[in-house]
Design a protein around this motif. Structure first.
Motif, PDB file in Angstrom:
ATOM      1  N   GLY A  11       3.661  10.093  -7.325  1.00  0.00           N
ATOM      2  CA  GLY A  11       4.589  10.369  -8.417  1.00  0.00           C
ATOM      3  C   GLY A  11       3.872  10.650  -9.727  1.00  0.00           C
ATOM      4  O   GLY A  11       4.238  11.573 -10.464  1.00  0.00           O
ATOM      5  N   VAL A  12       2.837   9.875 -10.019  1.00  0.00           N
ATOM      6  CA  VAL A  12       2.058  10.078 -11.246  1.00  0.00           C
ATOM      7  C   VAL A  12       1.365  11.437 -11.200  1.00  0.00           C
ATOM      8  O   VAL A  12       1.377  12.186 -12.184  1.00  0.00           O
ATOM      9  CB  VAL A  12       1.034   8.932 -11.448  1.00  0.00           C
ATOM     10  CG1 VAL A  12       0.059   9.255 -12.566  1.00  0.00           C
ATOM     11  CG2 VAL A  12       1.747   7.625 -11.740  1.00  0.00           C
ATOM     12  N   GLU A  51       0.825  -1.204   0.000  1.00  0.00           N
ATOM     13  CA  GLU A  51       0.000   0.000   0.000  1.00  0.00           C
ATOM     14  C   GLU A  51       0.863   1.259   0.000  1.00  0.00           C
ATOM     15  O   GLU A  51       0.548   2.233  -0.691  1.00  0.00           O
ATOM     16  CB  GLU A  51      -0.944   0.009   1.199  1.00  0.00           C
ATOM     17  CG  GLU A  51      -2.041  -1.033   1.108  1.00  0.00           C
ATOM     18  CD  GLU A  51      -2.826  -1.182   2.395  1.00  0.00           C
ATOM     19  OE1 GLU A  51      -4.027  -1.480   2.306  1.00  0.00           O
ATOM     20  OE2 GLU A  51      -2.235  -1.005   3.482  1.00  0.00           O
ATOM     21  N   GLU A  52       1.937   1.227   0.741  1.00  0.00           N
ATOM     22  CA  GLU A  52       2.853   2.370   0.771  1.00  0.00           C
ATOM     23  C   GLU A  52       3.473   2.605  -0.605  1.00  0.00           C
ATOM     24  O   GLU A  52       3.593   3.748  -1.051  1.00  0.00           O
ATOM     25  CB  GLU A  52       3.939   2.152   1.814  1.00  0.00           C
ATOM     26  CG  GLU A  52       3.444   2.270   3.240  1.00  0.00           C
ATOM     27  CD  GLU A  52       4.523   1.961   4.274  1.00  0.00           C
ATOM     28  OE1 GLU A  52       5.726   1.998   3.933  1.00  0.00           O
ATOM     29  OE2 GLU A  52       4.144   1.690   5.427  1.00  0.00           O
ATOM     30  N   LYS A  53       3.846   1.520  -1.275  1.00  0.00           N
ATOM     31  CA  LYS A  53       4.428   1.631  -2.615  1.00  0.00           C
ATOM     32  C   LYS A  53       3.396   2.190  -3.591  1.00  0.00           C
ATOM     33  O   LYS A  53       3.718   3.016  -4.451  1.00  0.00           O
ATOM     34  CB  LYS A  53       4.936   0.284  -3.095  1.00  0.00           C
ATOM     35  CG  LYS A  53       6.197  -0.159  -2.390  1.00  0.00           C
ATOM     36  CD  LYS A  53       6.646  -1.514  -2.887  1.00  0.00           C
ATOM     37  CE  LYS A  53       7.910  -1.966  -2.160  1.00  0.00           C
ATOM     38  NZ  LYS A  53       8.364  -3.285  -2.634  1.00  0.00           N
ATOM     39  N   PHE A  54       2.156   1.729  -3.471  1.00  0.00           N
ATOM     40  CA  PHE A  54       1.099   2.246  -4.332  1.00  0.00           C
ATOM     41  C   PHE A  54       0.919   3.741  -4.106  1.00  0.00           C
ATOM     42  O   PHE A  54       0.826   4.516  -5.058  1.00  0.00           O
ATOM     43  CB  PHE A  54      -0.229   1.526  -4.083  1.00  0.00           C
ATOM     44  CG  PHE A  54      -1.381   2.241  -4.717  1.00  0.00           C
ATOM     45  CD1 PHE A  54      -1.601   2.146  -6.080  1.00  0.00           C
ATOM     46  CD2 PHE A  54      -2.206   3.053  -3.966  1.00  0.00           C
ATOM     47  CE1 PHE A  54      -2.638   2.850  -6.682  1.00  0.00           C
ATOM     48  CE2 PHE A  54      -3.241   3.755  -4.558  1.00  0.00           C
ATOM     49  CZ  PHE A  54      -3.458   3.648  -5.914  1.00  0.00           C
ATOM     50  N   GLU A  55       0.836   4.158  -2.853  1.00  0.00           N
ATOM     51  CA  GLU A  55       0.653   5.578  -2.537  1.00  0.00           C
ATOM     52  C   GLU A  55       1.805   6.411  -3.103  1.00  0.00           C
ATOM     53  O   GLU A  55       1.583   7.504  -3.628  1.00  0.00           O
ATOM     54  CB  GLU A  55       0.530   5.786  -1.027  1.00  0.00           C
ATOM     55  CG  GLU A  55      -0.753   5.264  -0.434  1.00  0.00           C
ATOM     56  CD  GLU A  55      -2.004   5.984  -0.935  1.00  0.00           C
ATOM     57  OE1 GLU A  55      -1.924   7.173  -1.299  1.00  0.00           O
ATOM     58  OE2 GLU A  55      -3.062   5.338  -0.947  1.00  0.00           O
TER      59      GLU A  55
END
Length: 64
Positions: free
Chosen positions: A14-15, A5-9
């Motif tokens: 970034g996007v 979840e942290e990586k997704f956030e």
């Protein structure tokens, strides 16, 4: 929050940041009358790609 979840956030942030920077660059070129340049067209392509990604996040309820 899980590591995933942290990586997704982080990716989502970034996007969103890249989308904002791309829009700013396009606006600058537009005010300079450079909308027919290769750079502007590359930025348009990037904008559409990022916009598509953000739209998909929204469709799946991952954006506020």
């Amino acid at each position: 929050m899980s590591e995933r979840e942290e990586k997704f956030e982080k990716m989502l942030q970034g996007v969103q940041e890249e989308y904002d920077v791309t829009i700013s660059k396009m606006e600058k070129l537009k005010t300079e009358g450079k909308t027919k340049t290769v750079t502007y067209r590359q930025l348009m392509s990037t904008k559409l790609t990022l916009q598509n990604m953000l739209s998909r996040y929204e469709i799946y309820g991952l954006l506020d």
